[in-house]
Design an enzyme around this catalytic site. Sequence first.
Site, PDB file in Angstrom:
ATOM      1  N   GLU A  64      61.519  65.506   8.574  1.00  0.00           N
ATOM      2  CA  GLU A  64      62.062  64.056   8.779  1.00  0.00           C
ATOM      3  C   GLU A  64      63.565  63.963   9.191  1.00  0.00           C
ATOM      4  OE1 GLU A  64      58.412  63.997   6.121  1.00  0.00           O
ATOM      5  OE2 GLU A  64      60.281  64.664   6.210  1.00  0.00           O
ATOM      6  N   PRO A 266      60.481  81.391   3.800  1.00  0.00           N
ATOM      7  CA  PRO A 266      59.802  80.374   2.821  1.00  0.00           C
ATOM      8  C   PRO A 266      59.962  79.087   3.128  1.00  0.00           C
ATOM      9  CG  PRO A 266      60.279  82.359   1.764  1.00  0.00           C
ATOM     10  CD  PRO A 266      61.271  82.356   2.762  1.00  0.00           C
ATOM     11  N   ARG A 267      59.033  78.285   2.865  1.00  0.00           N
ATOM     12  CA  ARG A 267      59.224  76.643   3.141  1.00  0.00           C
ATOM     13  C   ARG A 267      60.056  76.133   2.252  1.00  0.00           C
ATOM     14  NH1 ARG A 267      60.665  72.435   4.211  1.00  0.00           N
ATOM     15  NH2 ARG A 267      59.502  70.525   4.923  1.00  0.00           N
ATOM     16  N   GLY A 310      68.992  76.453   6.589  1.00  0.00           N
ATOM     17  CA  GLY A 310      69.431  76.050   7.901  1.00  0.00           C
ATOM     18  C   GLY A 310      69.580  76.728   8.892  1.00  0.00           C
ATOM     19  N   GLU A 311      69.063  78.002   8.746  1.00  0.00           N
ATOM     20  CA  GLU A 311      69.047  78.946  10.155  1.00  0.00           C
ATOM     21  C   GLU A 311      67.755  79.224  10.634  1.00  0.00           C
ATOM     22  OE1 GLU A 311      72.719  82.174   8.780  1.00  0.00           O
ATOM     23  OE2 GLU A 311      70.563  82.996   8.954  1.00  0.00           O
ATOM     24  N   PRO A 336      55.875  73.581  15.339  1.00  0.00           N
ATOM     25  CA  PRO A 336      55.846  74.901  16.244  1.00  0.00           C
ATOM     26  C   PRO A 336      56.681  74.611  17.496  1.00  0.00           C
ATOM     27  CG  PRO A 336      53.947  73.143  16.802  1.00  0.00           C
ATOM     28  CD  PRO A 336      54.673  72.659  15.362  1.00  0.00           C
ATOM     29  N   GLU A 338      60.163  74.093  17.507  1.00  0.00           N
ATOM     30  CA  GLU A 338      61.406  75.023  17.284  1.00  0.00           C
ATOM     31  C   GLU A 338      61.226  76.290  18.269  1.00  0.00           C
ATOM     32  OE1 GLU A 338      62.069  75.003  13.098  1.00  0.00           O
ATOM     33  OE2 GLU A 338      63.497  73.302  13.326  1.00  0.00           O
TER      34      GLU A 338
END
Length: 422
Positions: A64, A266-267, A310-311, A336, A338
């Site tokens: 978000e 990993p999320r 952040g990468e 998807p 990105e």
Amino acid sequence: MISLLYSVLYSLALVILLPFELLKRPRSLRERWIRERLGVYGEGQGAKDERQKTIWVHAVSVGEVIAAVPLVKKIKERRPSIELVISTVTDTGQKVAAERMGSLARIVYVPFDLPFAVNRAFRRFTPSLCIIMETELWPAMIRAAGRRSMPVLLMNGRISAGSFNGYRKVRLFIRRVLGGISLFCVQNELYAERLRLLGAAPERIRVTGSFKFDTRPPSSPPEWTEQVSGPVLIAGSTHRTEEELILEAYAHLKAARPELTLIVAPRHPERFKEVEEVIRQKGLNYVKRSELSGREEGCSGLVILLDVIGELAALYGAADIAIMGGSFIEHGGQNPLEPAFWGKAIVCGPHMENFPFIEEFYRQGGAVRVEPSALSAVLGDLIASPLERGRMGACARELYEKNAGATERAMALLERYLPGPL
């Protein structure tokens, strides 16, 4: 009476969960977290001009927050004098918000959805407009805004099938909550229809598209990716059990392609150690991203565990094939767009319900849907065919650009709710 019952149930759940939520955070963060969740905020930098208008934007977590970036930038372009407050629930959301919007807004934790906490927060910042991103329906916050005659807008709205079914069970309550929202800008007609069925006023609903088509990742991949050559797979935002599936497919493919590299992201950051142990148990050579600084040897042919935040958005630019996490379990998939921005071949599992637009990607050939049992075979075919990867990536990028513009469409509707310039 319904609002009182909600507050009682919320409070009971909070009493049970609060110790766990507090203790799972680092000591350095706990005091700020509990203070802000109770609606107590410091003064920040500088004193606010009494005439200055404030907009509160709530974005629960990373997805978000990223969707909010183009909207926040446009608001600041149109009303530079407005103060913006961005609230999140998660710590990762805080970090990404600070990185991407810290120069534009005050970043805070959202108060607990209890009247005393919300009212305290609103008294501190005195917002004149509240914007909620996607699906975060906080009844106490919406009700408190209504008592202050503060418009509440839902931007980039979506209602998943799971949320829709859950809301239908308390439809009378949800209808009252939705009645406190002045404008719904939703991603597609399916979500618009679900809102109508839940009791939202049809004249307040507009289909504007997904803001995520308007996000722009960093212009180049991180420098450390220059150490990687040969075919590169990236598994983005993976969930529990997905790593085992992807690592098994990778191990099978690596037997014939020793130079094959896999980046696993990993999320959830709290799973970094767990995923590292899974990689170790598979007997695969790996390196952690956090340990790459100063590393002289290359990383090709290894599993790279992305244990920093952040990468990921930029890393897709260094990959050849993107595997979407959250799609091989009943989670609904991860973003998807990105990898589509970078023009990469996209491989999804059978569960991408969170992103209905992916069906167009499948039809046009910008992405492929595979069953878990076929993952290794599909990846092998794509690795062996640079031309097919290039065709898929070009198609994904074309669809990305074709669907851009949702933020501007929403801004045209939002404009009349913005406070006027000083």
